[in-house]
Motif scaffolding. Structure first.
Motif, PDB file in Angstrom:
ATOM      1  N   LEU A  26       9.526   1.858   1.551  1.00 28.23           N
ATOM      2  CA  LEU A  26      10.534   1.410   0.573  1.00 28.23           C
ATOM      3  C   LEU A  26      11.300   2.600   0.006  1.00 28.23           C
ATOM      4  O   LEU A  26      12.529   2.526  -0.182  1.00 28.23           O
ATOM      5  CB  LEU A  26       9.878   0.626  -0.558  1.00 28.23           C
ATOM      6  CG  LEU A  26       9.475  -0.809  -0.242  1.00 28.23           C
ATOM      7  CD1 LEU A  26       8.672  -1.389  -1.406  1.00 28.23           C
ATOM      8  CD2 LEU A  26      10.692  -1.660   0.031  1.00 28.23           C
ATOM      9  N   ASP A  27      10.608   3.681  -0.259  1.00 27.81           N
ATOM     10  CA  ASP A  27      11.253   4.872  -0.795  1.00 27.81           C
ATOM     11  C   ASP A  27      12.285   5.409   0.198  1.00 27.81           C
ATOM     12  O   ASP A  27      13.409   5.763  -0.190  1.00 27.81           O
ATOM     13  CB  ASP A  27      10.191   5.939  -1.097  1.00 27.81           C
ATOM     14  CG  ASP A  27      10.749   7.089  -1.901  1.00 27.81           C
ATOM     15  OD1 ASP A  27      11.570   6.843  -2.813  1.00 27.81           O
ATOM     16  OD2 ASP A  27      10.361   8.236  -1.615  1.00 27.81           O
ATOM     17  N   ARG A  28      11.926   5.449   1.487  1.00 25.26           N
ATOM     18  CA  ARG A  28      12.879   5.904   2.516  1.00 25.26           C
ATOM     19  C   ARG A  28      14.089   4.963   2.576  1.00 25.26           C
ATOM     20  O   ARG A  28      15.233   5.408   2.676  1.00 25.26           O
ATOM     21  CB  ARG A  28      12.186   5.954   3.884  1.00 25.26           C
ATOM     22  CG  ARG A  28      11.346   7.193   4.097  1.00 25.26           C
ATOM     23  CD  ARG A  28      10.921   7.330   5.550  1.00 25.26           C
ATOM     24  NE  ARG A  28      10.112   6.201   6.020  1.00 25.26           N
ATOM     25  CZ  ARG A  28       8.806   6.081   5.836  1.00 25.26           C
ATOM     26  NH1 ARG A  28       8.148   7.007   5.164  1.00 25.26           N
ATOM     27  NH2 ARG A  28       8.152   5.049   6.312  1.00 25.26           N
ATOM     28  N   ARG A  29      13.849   3.676   2.498  1.00 21.69           N
ATOM     29  CA  ARG A  29      14.947   2.703   2.558  1.00 21.69           C
ATOM     30  C   ARG A  29      15.886   2.861   1.358  1.00 21.69           C
ATOM     31  O   ARG A  29      17.108   2.779   1.495  1.00 21.69           O
ATOM     32  CB  ARG A  29      14.411   1.284   2.618  1.00 21.69           C
ATOM     33  CG  ARG A  29      13.786   0.935   3.944  1.00 21.69           C
ATOM     34  CD  ARG A  29      13.289  -0.484   3.933  1.00 21.69           C
ATOM     35  NE  ARG A  29      12.696  -0.853   5.202  1.00 21.69           N
ATOM     36  CZ  ARG A  29      12.256  -2.069   5.469  1.00 21.69           C
ATOM     37  NH1 ARG A  29      12.362  -3.038   4.559  1.00 21.69           N
ATOM     38  NH2 ARG A  29      11.719  -2.340   6.638  1.00 21.69           N
ATOM     39  N   PHE A  30      15.299   3.064   0.174  1.00 23.52           N
ATOM     40  CA  PHE A  30      16.129   3.263  -1.018  1.00 23.52           C
ATOM     41  C   PHE A  30      16.946   4.542  -0.901  1.00 23.52           C
ATOM     42  O   PHE A  30      18.112   4.589  -1.323  1.00 23.52           O
ATOM     43  CB  PHE A  30      15.278   3.284  -2.296  1.00 23.52           C
ATOM     44  CG  PHE A  30      14.917   1.920  -2.801  1.00 23.52           C
ATOM     45  CD1 PHE A  30      15.885   0.963  -3.047  1.00 23.52           C
ATOM     46  CD2 PHE A  30      13.590   1.593  -3.055  1.00 23.52           C
ATOM     47  CE1 PHE A  30      15.564  -0.296  -3.515  1.00 23.52           C
ATOM     48  CE2 PHE A  30      13.258   0.333  -3.516  1.00 23.52           C
ATOM     49  CZ  PHE A  30      14.235  -0.606  -3.746  1.00 23.52           C
ATOM     50  N   ASP A  31      16.331   5.584  -0.362  1.00 18.73           N
ATOM     51  CA  ASP A  31      17.082   6.821  -0.172  1.00 18.73           C
ATOM     52  C   ASP A  31      18.277   6.585   0.756  1.00 18.73           C
ATOM     53  O   ASP A  31      19.393   7.045   0.477  1.00 18.73           O
ATOM     54  CB  ASP A  31      16.182   7.926   0.409  1.00 18.73           C
ATOM     55  CG  ASP A  31      15.205   8.474  -0.611  1.00 18.73           C
ATOM     56  OD1 ASP A  31      15.411   8.241  -1.821  1.00 18.73           O
ATOM     57  OD2 ASP A  31      14.229   9.138  -0.194  1.00 18.73           O
ATOM     58  N   GLU A  32      18.048   5.865   1.854  1.00 20.08           N
ATOM     59  CA  GLU A  32      19.126   5.562   2.795  1.00 20.08           C
ATOM     60  C   GLU A  32      20.197   4.701   2.109  1.00 20.08           C
ATOM     61  O   GLU A  32      21.402   4.941   2.260  1.00 20.08           O
ATOM     62  CB  GLU A  32      18.583   4.841   4.025  1.00 20.08           C
ATOM     63  CG  GLU A  32      19.621   4.444   5.040  1.00 20.08           C
ATOM     64  CD  GLU A  32      20.391   5.630   5.620  1.00 20.08           C
ATOM     65  OE1 GLU A  32      21.572   5.449   5.977  1.00 20.08           O
ATOM     66  OE2 GLU A  32      19.825   6.734   5.686  1.00 20.08           O
ATOM     67  N   ASN A  46       0.852  -1.187   0.000  1.00 16.82           N
ATOM     68  CA  ASN A  46       0.000   0.000   0.000  1.00 16.82           C
ATOM     69  C   ASN A  46       0.891   1.241   0.000  1.00 16.82           C
ATOM     70  O   ASN A  46       2.115   1.157  -0.097  1.00 16.82           O
ATOM     71  CB  ASN A  46      -0.954  -0.026   1.201  1.00 16.82           C
ATOM     72  CG  ASN A  46      -0.223  -0.108   2.519  1.00 16.82           C
ATOM     73  OD1 ASN A  46       0.942   0.253   2.617  1.00 16.82           O
ATOM     74  ND2 ASN A  46      -0.910  -0.588   3.547  1.00 16.82           N
ATOM     75  N   LYS A  47       0.300   2.414   0.130  1.00 21.28           N
ATOM     76  CA  LYS A  47       1.052   3.658   0.082  1.00 21.28           C
ATOM     77  C   LYS A  47       2.083   3.722   1.210  1.00 21.28           C
ATOM     78  O   LYS A  47       3.218   4.152   0.995  1.00 21.28           O
ATOM     79  CB  LYS A  47       0.111   4.852   0.159  1.00 21.28           C
ATOM     80  CG  LYS A  47       0.851   6.182   0.180  1.00 21.28           C
ATOM     81  CD  LYS A  47       0.033   7.294  -0.314  1.00 21.28           C
ATOM     82  CE  LYS A  47       0.708   8.634  -0.262  1.00 21.28           C
ATOM     83  NZ  LYS A  47       2.117   8.708  -0.509  1.00 21.28           N
ATOM     84  N   HIS A  48       1.691   3.288   2.384  1.00 17.64           N
ATOM     85  CA  HIS A  48       2.620   3.300   3.518  1.00 17.64           C
ATOM     86  C   HIS A  48       3.842   2.418   3.220  1.00 17.64           C
ATOM     87  O   HIS A  48       4.982   2.821   3.479  1.00 17.64           O
ATOM     88  CB  HIS A  48       1.909   2.831   4.792  1.00 17.64           C
ATOM     89  CG  HIS A  48       2.806   2.714   5.974  1.00 17.64           C
ATOM     90  ND1 HIS A  48       3.313   3.822   6.625  1.00 17.64           N
ATOM     91  CD2 HIS A  48       3.310   1.635   6.613  1.00 17.64           C
ATOM     92  CE1 HIS A  48       4.082   3.417   7.614  1.00 17.64           C
ATOM     93  NE2 HIS A  48       4.095   2.092   7.635  1.00 17.64           N
ATOM     94  N   ASP A  49       3.583   1.233   2.673  1.00 16.56           N
ATOM     95  CA  ASP A  49       4.687   0.328   2.334  1.00 16.56           C
ATOM     96  C   ASP A  49       5.596   0.950   1.279  1.00 16.56           C
ATOM     97  O   ASP A  49       6.823   0.857   1.360  1.00 16.56           O
ATOM     98  CB  ASP A  49       4.153  -1.011   1.823  1.00 16.56           C
ATOM     99  CG  ASP A  49       3.380  -1.767   2.887  1.00 16.56           C
ATOM    100  OD1 ASP A  49       3.650  -1.555   4.084  1.00 16.56           O
ATOM    101  OD2 ASP A  49       2.505  -2.578   2.509  1.00 16.56           O
ATOM    102  N   MET A  50       4.988   1.579   0.284  1.00 20.13           N
ATOM    103  CA  MET A  50       5.778   2.198  -0.781  1.00 20.13           C
ATOM    104  C   MET A  50       6.596   3.365  -0.239  1.00 20.13           C
ATOM    105  O   MET A  50       7.755   3.550  -0.633  1.00 20.13           O
ATOM    106  CB  MET A  50       4.862   2.663  -1.929  1.00 20.13           C
ATOM    107  CG  MET A  50       4.167   1.518  -2.660  1.00 20.13           C
ATOM    108  SD  MET A  50       5.292   0.298  -3.350  1.00 20.13           S
ATOM    109  CE  MET A  50       6.020   1.229  -4.673  1.00 20.13           C
ATOM    110  N   ASP A  51       6.021   4.160   0.666  1.00 22.22           N
ATOM    111  CA  ASP A  51       6.774   5.260   1.288  1.00 22.22           C
ATOM    112  C   ASP A  51       7.954   4.711   2.099  1.00 22.22           C
ATOM    113  O   ASP A  51       9.053   5.273   2.070  1.00 22.22           O
ATOM    114  CB  ASP A  51       5.856   6.102   2.186  1.00 22.22           C
ATOM    115  CG  ASP A  51       4.857   6.926   1.390  1.00 22.22           C
ATOM    116  OD1 ASP A  51       5.064   7.100   0.174  1.00 22.22           O
ATOM    117  OD2 ASP A  51       3.860   7.381   1.992  1.00 22.22           O
TER     118      ASP A  51
END
Length: 126
Positions: A86-92, A79-84
């Protein structure tokens, strides 16, 4: 006995009555036939509607099954929360890779200097 005029009047009355009875019989026959034709047409329309309704019912059931399958599959999607997240993890991860690349550049530069030094000292020794 009746006079000719009275007989003519009776005859005219009976003729009018006969024409009226004939017209009434014709109207009754027409009405019965029209009602029967309408009933037949209505029954035909009902049969077509039932057949169409059965076809649509089958198609609707198929669509409902497909929607149910799609809904079950969507339960497993992020869902959106999961995608957000993942986005934070990729940024890190991107920041860490950039740090490693920077550290590698420094190490690479150091190795290049050592390599040059060894090459220069090796040519002086020989």
């Amino acid at each position: 006995m009746l006079s000719n005029e009275a007989v003519a009047n009776w005859r005219l009355a009976l003729d009018v009555l006969q024409v009226a009875a004939t017209l009434l019989a014709f109207a009754a026959a027409w009405w019965v036939r029209k009602t029967s034709a309408n009933r037949t047409a209505i029954n035909g329309v009902h049969k077509e509607m039932r057949a169409t309704g059965l076809k649509l019912s089958g198609r609707i059931e198929g669509v409902e099954r497909r929607i149910t399958v799609a809904e079950k599959e969507m339960e497993h999607l992020p869902n959106k929360h999961d995608m957000d997240d993942l986005d934070r993890r990729f940024d890190e991860l991107n920041r860490q890779v950039a740090g490693l690349a920077e550290a590698h550049r420094g190490t690479n530069h150091l190795l290049t200097v050592i390599h040059q030094h060894l090459l220069n000292n090796g040519s002086k020794a020989g």
